[in-house]
Design a protein around this motif. Structure first.
Motif, PDB file in Angstrom:
ATOM      1  N   ASP A   1      12.540  63.909 -36.520  1.00 25.72           N
ATOM      2  CA  ASP A   1      12.128  62.621 -37.081  1.00 25.72           C
ATOM      3  C   ASP A   1      13.201  61.550 -36.956  1.00 25.72           C
ATOM      4  O   ASP A   1      12.897  60.368 -36.979  1.00 25.72           O
ATOM      5  CB  ASP A   1      11.755  62.778 -38.553  1.00 25.72           C
ATOM      6  CG  ASP A   1      10.479  63.568 -38.701  1.00 25.72           C
ATOM      7  OD1 ASP A   1       9.648  63.490 -37.779  1.00 25.72           O
ATOM      8  OD2 ASP A   1      10.330  64.258 -39.717  1.00 25.72           O
ATOM      9  N   ARG A   2      14.452  61.965 -36.856  1.00 26.10           N
ATOM     10  CA  ARG A   2      15.537  60.982 -36.806  1.00 26.10           C
ATOM     11  C   ARG A   2      16.036  60.766 -35.380  1.00 26.10           C
ATOM     12  O   ARG A   2      17.016  60.075 -35.173  1.00 26.10           O
ATOM     13  CB  ARG A   2      16.703  61.426 -37.699  1.00 26.10           C
ATOM     14  CG  ARG A   2      16.342  61.688 -39.148  1.00 26.10           C
ATOM     15  CD  ARG A   2      15.917  60.423 -39.869  1.00 26.10           C
ATOM     16  NE  ARG A   2      16.994  59.447 -39.972  1.00 26.10           N
ATOM     17  CZ  ARG A   2      16.814  58.156 -40.228  1.00 26.10           C
ATOM     18  NH1 ARG A   2      15.594  57.703 -40.404  1.00 26.10           N
ATOM     19  NH2 ARG A   2      17.829  57.334 -40.299  1.00 26.10           N
ATOM     20  N   LEU A   3      15.402  61.411 -34.416  1.00 26.58           N
ATOM     21  CA  LEU A   3      15.887  61.309 -33.039  1.00 26.58           C
ATOM     22  C   LEU A   3      15.091  60.249 -32.276  1.00 26.58           C
ATOM     23  O   LEU A   3      13.891  60.129 -32.445  1.00 26.58           O
ATOM     24  CB  LEU A   3      15.755  62.653 -32.324  1.00 26.58           C
ATOM     25  CG  LEU A   3      16.656  63.771 -32.859  1.00 26.58           C
ATOM     26  CD1 LEU A   3      16.421  65.052 -32.089  1.00 26.58           C
ATOM     27  CD2 LEU A   3      18.123  63.368 -32.763  1.00 26.58           C
ATOM     28  N   VAL A   4      15.808  59.491 -31.463  1.00 25.45           N
ATOM     29  CA  VAL A   4      15.153  58.457 -30.674  1.00 25.45           C
ATOM     30  C   VAL A   4      15.632  58.540 -29.232  1.00 25.45           C
ATOM     31  O   VAL A   4      16.702  59.083 -28.954  1.00 25.45           O
ATOM     32  CB  VAL A   4      15.473  57.039 -31.216  1.00 25.45           C
ATOM     33  CG1 VAL A   4      14.810  56.803 -32.553  1.00 25.45           C
ATOM     34  CG2 VAL A   4      16.976  56.811 -31.314  1.00 25.45           C
ATOM     35  N   ALA A   5      14.810  58.040 -28.324  1.00 23.00           N
ATOM     36  CA  ALA A   5      15.225  57.864 -26.943  1.00 23.00           C
ATOM     37  C   ALA A   5      15.551  56.376 -26.772  1.00 23.00           C
ATOM     38  O   ALA A   5      14.827  55.525 -27.265  1.00 23.00           O
ATOM     39  CB  ALA A   5      14.121  58.271 -25.991  1.00 23.00           C
ATOM     40  N   VAL A   6      16.672  56.093 -26.114  1.00 22.22           N
ATOM     41  CA  VAL A   6      17.073  54.705 -25.924  1.00 22.22           C
ATOM     42  C   VAL A   6      17.100  54.446 -24.429  1.00 22.22           C
ATOM     43  O   VAL A   6      17.661  55.245 -23.671  1.00 22.22           O
ATOM     44  CB  VAL A   6      18.468  54.435 -26.526  1.00 22.22           C
ATOM     45  CG1 VAL A   6      18.700  52.945 -26.666  1.00 22.22           C
ATOM     46  CG2 VAL A   6      18.627  55.114 -27.869  1.00 22.22           C
ATOM     47  N   GLY A   7      16.494  53.364 -24.009  1.00 27.80           N
ATOM     48  CA  GLY A   7      16.457  53.109 -22.580  1.00 27.80           C
ATOM     49  C   GLY A   7      16.642  51.646 -22.260  1.00 27.80           C
ATOM     50  O   GLY A   7      16.499  50.786 -23.129  1.00 27.80           O
ATOM     51  N   GLU A   8      16.956  51.389 -20.998  1.00 28.43           N
ATOM     52  CA  GLU A   8      17.014  50.004 -20.565  1.00 28.43           C
ATOM     53  C   GLU A   8      15.631  49.589 -20.129  1.00 28.43           C
ATOM     54  O   GLU A   8      14.848  50.387 -19.623  1.00 28.43           O
ATOM     55  CB  GLU A   8      18.003  49.861 -19.411  1.00 28.43           C
ATOM     56  CG  GLU A   8      19.445  49.942 -19.881  1.00 28.43           C
ATOM     57  CD  GLU A   8      20.406  49.447 -18.821  1.00 28.43           C
ATOM     58  OE1 GLU A   8      20.504  48.219 -18.637  1.00 28.43           O
ATOM     59  OE2 GLU A   8      21.049  50.289 -18.173  1.00 28.43           O
ATOM     60  N   LEU A   9      15.344  48.347 -20.350  1.00 29.05           N
ATOM     61  CA  LEU A   9      13.996  47.848 -20.084  1.00 29.05           C
ATOM     62  C   LEU A   9      14.141  46.485 -19.445  1.00 29.05           C
ATOM     63  O   LEU A   9      14.836  45.625 -19.969  1.00 29.05           O
ATOM     64  CB  LEU A   9      13.246  47.737 -21.411  1.00 29.05           C
ATOM     65  CG  LEU A   9      11.849  47.165 -21.375  1.00 29.05           C
ATOM     66  CD1 LEU A   9      10.902  48.196 -20.818  1.00 29.05           C
ATOM     67  CD2 LEU A   9      11.421  46.781 -22.780  1.00 29.05           C
ATOM     68  N   LYS A  10      13.511  46.325 -18.315  1.00 24.95           N
ATOM     69  CA  LYS A  10      13.587  45.027 -17.675  1.00 24.95           C
ATOM     70  C   LYS A  10      12.626  44.089 -18.402  1.00 24.95           C
ATOM     71  O   LYS A  10      11.465  44.434 -18.630  1.00 24.95           O
ATOM     72  CB  LYS A  10      13.186  45.142 -16.211  1.00 24.95           C
ATOM     73  CG  LYS A  10      13.522  43.889 -15.433  1.00 24.95           C
ATOM     74  CD  LYS A  10      13.963  44.230 -14.033  1.00 24.95           C
ATOM     75  CE  LYS A  10      14.654  43.038 -13.414  1.00 24.95           C
ATOM     76  NZ  LYS A  10      15.107  43.256 -12.074  1.00 24.95           N
ATOM     77  N   ALA A  11      13.138  42.927 -18.786  1.00 19.36           N
ATOM     78  CA  ALA A  11      12.297  41.979 -19.492  1.00 19.36           C
ATOM     79  C   ALA A  11      11.068  41.667 -18.647  1.00 19.36           C
ATOM     80  O   ALA A  11      11.132  41.636 -17.424  1.00 19.36           O
ATOM     81  CB  ALA A  11      13.088  40.700 -19.758  1.00 19.36           C
ATOM     82  N   TYR A  12       9.945  41.464 -19.267  1.00 23.15           N
ATOM     83  CA  TYR A  12       8.670  41.130 -18.613  1.00 23.15           C
ATOM     84  C   TYR A  12       8.161  42.248 -17.733  1.00 23.15           C
ATOM     85  O   TYR A  12       7.320  42.062 -16.891  1.00 23.15           O
ATOM     86  CB  TYR A  12       8.772  39.852 -17.774  1.00 23.15           C
ATOM     87  CG  TYR A  12       9.595  38.790 -18.414  1.00 23.15           C
ATOM     88  CD1 TYR A  12       9.198  38.274 -19.661  1.00 23.15           C
ATOM     89  CD2 TYR A  12      10.757  38.353 -17.840  1.00 23.15           C
ATOM     90  CE1 TYR A  12       9.976  37.314 -20.279  1.00 23.15           C
ATOM     91  CE2 TYR A  12      11.534  37.396 -18.465  1.00 23.15           C
ATOM     92  CZ  TYR A  12      11.142  36.875 -19.683  1.00 23.15           C
ATOM     93  OH  TYR A  12      11.903  35.953 -20.295  1.00 23.15           O
ATOM     94  N   ASP A  13       8.712  43.438 -17.897  1.00 24.04           N
ATOM     95  CA  ASP A  13       8.264  44.547 -17.068  1.00 24.04           C
ATOM     96  C   ASP A  13       7.569  45.544 -17.975  1.00 24.04           C
ATOM     97  O   ASP A  13       8.135  45.993 -18.954  1.00 24.04           O
ATOM     98  CB  ASP A  13       9.483  45.204 -16.409  1.00 24.04           C
ATOM     99  CG  ASP A  13       9.055  46.188 -15.345  1.00 24.04           C
ATOM    100  OD1 ASP A  13       7.847  46.470 -15.266  1.00 24.04           O
ATOM    101  OD2 ASP A  13       9.934  46.656 -14.611  1.00 24.04           O
ATOM    102  N   ASN A  14       6.313  45.857 -17.651  1.00 22.64           N
ATOM    103  CA  ASN A  14       5.683  46.843 -18.516  1.00 22.64           C
ATOM    104  C   ASN A  14       5.835  48.257 -17.973  1.00 22.64           C
ATOM    105  O   ASN A  14       5.448  49.213 -18.593  1.00 22.64           O
ATOM    106  CB  ASN A  14       4.200  46.512 -18.769  1.00 22.64           C
ATOM    107  CG  ASN A  14       3.511  46.113 -17.482  1.00 22.64           C
ATOM    108  OD1 ASN A  14       4.081  46.312 -16.402  1.00 22.64           O
ATOM    109  ND2 ASN A  14       2.320  45.570 -17.584  1.00 22.64           N
ATOM    110  N   ASN A  15       6.414  48.380 -16.796  1.00 21.73           N
ATOM    111  CA  ASN A  15       6.714  49.701 -16.266  1.00 21.73           C
ATOM    112  C   ASN A  15       8.132  50.084 -16.684  1.00 21.73           C
ATOM    113  O   ASN A  15       9.077  49.952 -15.932  1.00 21.73           O
ATOM    114  CB  ASN A  15       6.586  49.719 -14.755  1.00 21.73           C
ATOM    115  CG  ASN A  15       5.143  49.612 -14.343  1.00 21.73           C
ATOM    116  OD1 ASN A  15       4.390  50.551 -14.544  1.00 21.73           O
ATOM    117  ND2 ASN A  15       4.767  48.468 -13.817  1.00 21.73           N
ATOM    118  N   ASP A  16       8.242  50.530 -17.920  1.00 27.43           N
ATOM    119  CA  ASP A  16       9.577  50.774 -18.439  1.00 27.43           C
ATOM    120  C   ASP A  16      10.228  51.930 -17.703  1.00 27.43           C
ATOM    121  O   ASP A  16       9.596  52.937 -17.414  1.00 27.43           O
ATOM    122  CB  ASP A  16       9.509  51.086 -19.926  1.00 27.43           C
ATOM    123  CG  ASP A  16       8.453  52.106 -20.224  1.00 27.43           C
ATOM    124  OD1 ASP A  16       8.816  53.168 -20.712  1.00 27.43           O
ATOM    125  OD2 ASP A  16       7.267  51.847 -19.925  1.00 27.43           O
TER     126      ASP A  16
END
Lengths: 887, 107
Positions: free
Chosen positions: A133-148
């Motif tokens: 419950d306390r674990l998260v995945a962190v990623g880079e995301l290109k702005a305006y891109d829905n294909n993360d």
């Protein structure tokens, strides 16, 4: 202990010693009475008078006893006990009805319980990690891109480590398929490079040995390996002394330092963990985003807060390093969402809905049964009402009965669910199990049990509502009158039962259409592959190690050339082809591409395609047609002009009215370092990703111009493909002694394994549909049979007056037909809705599949008319004399 | 509620007199209230049950002065700590009721 607790405890205790306490109190009252009488006698009264006055002083004995009983115990609970007791007795007296009702509810509850436990495994706990419950995945995301992309470059990751304030632990990992040797047989294993904190973050301990030490993710110190329990059992024979042994990974020596237990299976398909040692060059790399990052939230920090903070951090980095980080932001998603198999959500909800329908149909059946019986019990109920039972009391008693039925049904249901889960689990190929997140979590646990009980109580309540409602307003006059003539149930009860039949037919129609479309869709999906005859294609995969020997693309291409030659020369092989991933094999390399002279106007118009690198004979081997231009030839080598083939779908998408031949495209962005490719031909569509609803745009490149480090070989055989497995293995050994191949199996098998989840869904939908058909036909039959039985007298009169058998049949069947038509009127729109839903889930489902709609309607129509006809046949055999005497 | 009104008096009685059977308690309560409670003696039993459930009094079977089997009630340790507060409460409530009644009479 506070007063009320003590009182509650005393009352609860009293529940279990009712009789003794009653006798006790009676004796006490007698003693009291005797004392009073004695007192009166002493006053000089006559014995009779003394007794009478004493009784007056004390008060009515019966009332006192009644009051005492209420005060002493818990009247509501006692009534409930009594109701349950009475319900059980009534149910025992009607074993036939009870059995049918319990089995019916059991089917519905069992189906729901089984599907719920699957949903729980897949959606709620895909991973069995203690602090999920306390674990998260962190990623880079290109702005305006829905294909993360969710991947992170090393330098950005290191800045996140030092700058974030939301996480108390943060860790990165990277995938690498490694070649493991120094064991019995060299093999390819799925490796994960992890930073040293990885296991601490997951909150798991090793089964044997230890995990990585902090200094072990530094370059030069990274020659340790931690094994999964699965790999340890398979390849090391569960060797207790494995810790400290040396194995060779991609040719270098590594020491086994630990073995993790079964529950540590993250990421899902991992087989061994290696340290993630970022060298100086990597630590400066901001542009290559390949790391996956996860983190443990600090106490009190929510995912949303972490998300906001990481956006700020990413914004700061974008300002600082505009060249590499402009337009890049960060996103934080829960690890659970990240791990859930994409696409399993909608399918699980589809199944939950399906079994929910089955349960509703089952409830309607049981409601019918109870209703019919309640009508027969009207006299009993009227008598109870006359004796002073309140409406609520009578209704409650009827409801108790049906809830007890529901709970008995839960017992049957849990047994059924246990069996269903066993069947579901036992049919899963063991080598696939480890790729399905949550698979090992499917079981009947406490939550599932509570769910089953809740469903049972609701179902029982639902089924009992109608009879209880009817008892709510007993028309004593009507009951008495009807009781005298005993002809038929009241008008409102007919309406209600007709409503049940209509509902059942429409629910069943919807569900069976849904099931039929799913099964047909699944077969349609497999049929898209018939064109290339997967049953005579033996495929295998190979991953070249990341070693100096294969750094040079030419060396890779040469290695593949030689392998193809060896494989193609095997007896029984007509052709050997190469591709970076066969259809439905789960290997997908998709990415953006650019068209020369047509810059992407905005982020919404991202150009996406599957990119495949192939040998020139690939299309010949796959028997796919060339539509325009030319295919690749052996002349398309590293020194000639870079070329590409595109799929028909891509051609239609981007050059709908002009020819794409001669145009230039490039993999990646306009300014990427990839070469421009000239389109030399258009080929027929091949479906690669079974989860995609429409056919996908594909770009093909000759493998000699773009030799990847991972490939798949396909052998078109003239004999049974499986008979060539060992020949193919030895052919590879002739090219290289320690290069493993894996997944050596026919493409048919690959496709079946990869589409297994959808096969499960189709089978379960089919089972739900069959249950719906069965229950609905039983429902229609029982209502019609009951109504014929009710109308025996009337039918007898009609026959006496001269009605012919056909007229009687028409009378009965006519009513059933009307109900069926009404059921269809409600059911068909629902079925269309479900069909659209499914068409959006699965390629191969056609929402306007006339054939499925027709046969389902015909089947359901015939079954329900049959269910009417059988009672009608009985009606015409009625002996008028007997019928007229019929009470 | 008539029954609960008698609870403090039952407690008082048992505190003052020691173990008593139901008849004895009822007699005594009648005496304390100056025969003012025109109630059936049986209603005392409700108070006895409530006080038992609360653990303030306990009951044992014994034989009465004229050798009859009778249930004897006596106050418990918990009960001994309560009656003062309960009695005060009772007096306050009865005072209020009395005043209300007087107002009602006048108007």
């Amino acid at each position: 202990m506070s007063d009320w607790l003590r009182v509650a405890a005393a009352k609860a205790r009293a529940l279990f010693s009712n009789r003794r306490l009653d006798e006790d109190f009676a004796e006490e009252l007698q003693a009291h009475l005797a004392s009073l009488t004695e007192e009166n006698l002493n006053k000089g009264m006559s014995a009779e008078e003394a007794n009478r006055v004493a009784r007056l002083r004390l008060g009515g004995l019966t009332q006192l006893r009644e009051a005492h009983r209420e005060l002493r115990g818990l009247p509501t609970v006692e009534t409930l006990f009594r109701d349950v007791h009475y319900a059980l007795r009534t149910l025992r007296k009607n074993p036939g009805l009870t059995l049918v009702a319990v089995l019916t509810l059991g089917l519905g509850i069992g189906a729901n319980t089984a599907v719920f436990s699957m949903a729980q495994g897949f959606l709620l706990k895909p991973l069995s990690l203690p602090n999920l419950d306390r674990l998260v995945a962190v990623g880079e995301l290109k702005a305006y891109d829905n294909n993360d992309t969710i991947r992170v470059s090393p330098a950005n990751y290191l800045d996140w480590v030092s700058q974030n304030r939301s996480f108390d632990r943060i860790s990165a990992f990277d995938w690498e398929s490694v070649n493991l040797s120094g064991v019995a047989q060299p093999l390819a294993a799925q490796g994960i490079h992890v930073s040293a904190d990885f296991f601490g973050l997951l909150g798991v301990r090793p089964l044997l040995g230890r995990t990585f030490l902090p200094e072990e993710d530094q370059p030069g110190h990274e020659h340790e390996v931690v094994l999964t329990r699965g790999l340890w059992e398979r390849q090391f024979g569960s060797d207790q002394n494995v810790v400290g042994k040396t194995v060779r990974i991609n040719g270098s020596a590594y020491t086994v330092v630990g073995v993790m237990d079964k529950d540590c299976k993250f990421p899902q398909s991992v087989e061994l963990w290696l340290p993630l040692a970022l060298d100086a060059q990597a630590r400066r790399d901001r542009n290559d985003r390949y790391l996956q990052v996860m983190a443990h939230l600090k106490p009190g920090v929510t995912r949303e807060q972490a998300q906001a903070e990481m956006k700020t951090v990413a914004g700061r980095l974008a300002d600082q390093y505009p060249r590499t980080n402009r337009d890049w932001s960060a996103q934080v998603i829960s690890l659970r969402d990240y791990a859930v198999f994409r696409g399993s959500g909608p399918f699980m909800f589809l199944l939950m809905g399906a079994v929910g329908f089955v349960l509703l149909i089952a409830c309607a059946n049981v409601a019918n049964l109870l209703f019919a019986r309640a009508t027969g019990r009207q006299k009993e109920i009227a008598v109870r009402a006359a004796l002073g039972a309140s409406r609520w009391r009578v209704a409650r008693q009827l409801l108790t009965e049906s809830v007890v039925l529901g709970l008995l049904g839960a017992g049957a249901g849990v047994l059924l669910a246990q069996w269903a889960i066993y069947l579901i689990l036992v049919n899963m190929p063991p080598d696939l199990e480890r790729f399905v997140a949550g698979w090992d979590q499917i079981r009947l646990d406490g939550t599932v049990f509570v769910f089953a009980l809740a469903v049972a109580a609701t179902a029982g309540g639902l089924a009992g509502l109608a009879p209880a409602f009817q008892s709510w307003r007993p028309d004593l006059n009507a009951v008495l009158k009807e009781g005298a003539r005993n002809s038929s149930g009241g008008r409102s009860s007919h309406r209600l039962r007709n409503a049940f039949v209509i509902t059942q037919i429409s629910l069943a129609l919807t569900l069976i259409v849904g099931a039929g479309l799913m099964v047909r869709g699944f077969r349609g999906l497999l049929d898209t592959n018939r064109g290339f005859h997967p049953e005579s294609l033996l495929t295998m995969r190979m991953v070249l190690p990341d070693s100096p020997a294969f750094k040079d693309p030419h060396r890779r291409a040469a290695f593949y050339d030689q392998t193809l030659k060896e494989l193609g020369a095997l007896p029984g092989v007509r052709a050997a082809a190469l591709v970076t991933g066969f259809p439905f094999s789960g290997l997908m390399n998709s990415g953006t591409f650019s068209v020369q002279g047509q810059p992407a106007t905005d982020a919404g118009a991202q150009r996406f395609a599957i990119i495949k690198d192939i040998s020139p004979n690939y299309f010949g081997t796959m028997e796919a047609p060339l539509l325009q231009g030319r295919a690749f030839s052996d002349l398309d080598g590293p020194d000639s002009a870079p070329v590409a083939l595109i799929s028909e779908r891509l051609a239609k998408l981007h050059w709908p009215s002009r020819s794409p031949l001669g145009r230039h495209i490039k993999v990646g962005a306009q300014d990427s370092s990839e070469p421009w490719l000239t389109i030399v031909g258009v080929v027929g569509d091949i479906k690669y990703d079974w989860t995609a609803v429409s056919s996908e745009p594909v770009i093909y490149r000759p493998y000699r111009q773009a030799p990847q480090n991972y490939v798949a070989f396909g052998l078109r055989t003239t004999v049974e493909p499986d008979s060539l497995v060992s020949a193919a293995r030895s052919a590879i050994t002739r090219v290289s002694q320690d290069q493993p191949i894996f997944n050596v199996e026919s493409l048919d098998r690959v496709i079946r394994d990869n589409t297994l989840p959808i096969a499960y869904v189709a089978v379960m939908m089919a089972v739900a549909g069959a249950l719906a058909l069965l229950l609905a036909s039983v429902g229609v039959y029982s209502v019609m049979a009951y109504s014929v039985a009710e109308r025996t007298h009337e039918i007898g009169v009609r026959i006496v007056v001269g009605a012919r058998p056909t007229e009687v049949v028409r009378l009965v069947v006519g009513r059933g037909f009307l109900l069926t038509v009404l059921g269809f009127a409600f059911g068909l729109p629902c079925a269309f809705g479900l069909a659209h839903l499914e068409a959006n889930l699965l390629a191969g489902v056609d929402a306007r599949d006339f054939w499925t709609f027709s046969w389902v309607s015909a089947l359901l129509g015939v079954v329900s008319l049959l269910a009417c006809y059988i009672p009608a046949r009985r009606a015409i055999r009625v002996d008028p004399i007997v019928a007229l005497r019929h009470e | 509620m008539v029954a609960s009104k008698s609870e403090p008096m039952v407690l008082k009685t048992l505190t003052a007199m020691g173990p008593l059977h139901g008849y004895g308690v009822a007699r005594r309560v009648e005496q304390i209230s100056g025969q003012a409670l025109e109630i059936n003696q049986g209603t005392i039993s409700a108070s006895l049950v409530r006080l038992q459930q609360r653990g303030w009094i306990s009951a044992v079977w014994g034989s009465s002065e004229n050798n009859r089997r009778a249930k004897f009630y006596c106050i418990t340790k918990t009960g001994r700590k309560r009656p003062s507060a309960e009695a005060a409460n009772w007096e306050r409530i009865s005072g209020v009721i009395g005043r209300v009644l007087r107002i009602a009479e006048r108007s």
